[in-house]
Enzyme design. Structure first.
Site, short mmCIF file in Angstrom:
data_model
loop_
_atom_site.label_atom_id
_atom_site.label_comp_id
_atom_site.label_asym_id
_atom_site.label_seq_id
_atom_site.Cartn_x
_atom_site.Cartn_y
_atom_site.Cartn_z
CD GLU A 5 15.02 -10.45 -27.98
OE1 GLU A 5 14.34 -10.50 -29.01
OE2 GLU A 5 14.81 -9.61 -27.08
CE LYS A 21 10.63 -11.19 -29.80
NZ LYS A 21 11.61 -10.09 -29.73
CB CYS A 30 11.77 -9.95 -25.87
SG CYS A 30 11.77 -8.20 -25.44
#
Length: 186
Positions: free
Chosen positions: A44, A121, A158
């Site tokens: 990430e 994200k 994540c």
């Protein structure tokens, strides 16, 4: 049944060192191609280092990260690469806040000399050492999937994979056969 050869490159990017991080990523891409992997996963925000925090407020920093991503994409080949970076949004991603969010914590799918797709994200942590909601807009395409070596693949970042109602469920419902998740938490 299709087989997908996945390589994971656990590099150690440095916050703010876009050129150095891009070199680490390029080396990892070459390593994975040498192994004949179908895809290599990078952390990430690998291009900027994690967490970039107030560097994200500098337009030239975001631009430099996008330029580095373009160079990595141009050098990509048969082995796809999932690379964490900061994407710039066409519109303000947070309408109900006093500070516009014009960037996203993103993962690019690189391959064949270009950017094949971008995922933003969705679940932004905002507790403890995490302050992502301060900087990033929330992703709005949680069910996006891409073809990697003939396999429908979901990409997530994540925290997106930690919630039972997060994007991986939507990606599976959309036809993803596997979900690839990149992380960079300290």
């Amino acid at each position: 049944m299709a087989v997908l050869r996945v390589a994971c490159a656990q590099i150690n990017p440095t916050v703010g060192d876009i050129d150095g991080n891009a070199a680490l990523i390029a080396d990892a891409m070459a390593w994975a191609a040498g192994l004949e992997a179908d895809v290599v996963l990078l952390p990430e925000l690998a291009l900027t280092g994690y967490p970039p925090e107030d560097l994200l407020l500098r337009e030239r920093f975001v631009t430099a990260n996008l330029e580095a991503l373009g160079k990595l994409a141009a050098g990509s080949g048969r082995t796809a690469a999932v690379v964490g970076f900061v994407d710039r949004l066409a519109e303000n991603g947070t309408e109900d806040d006093s500070m516009p969010r014009t960037i996203a914590n993103a993962a690019a799918v690189l391959g064949g000399g270009g950017v094949r797709g971008v995922y933003h994200k969705v679940l932004l942590p905002n507790y403890g050492v995490f302050d992502e909601a301060r900087y990033f807009a929330v992703g709005v395409r949680p069910a996006a999937i891409w073809d990697v070596a003939g396999v429908p693949v979901g990409i997530s970042v994540c925290e997106d994979i930690w919630s039972p109602t997060g994007p991986p469920g939507a990606q599976a419902a959309a036809g993803a056969r596997i979900v690839l998740n990149i992380n960079g938490s300290p």
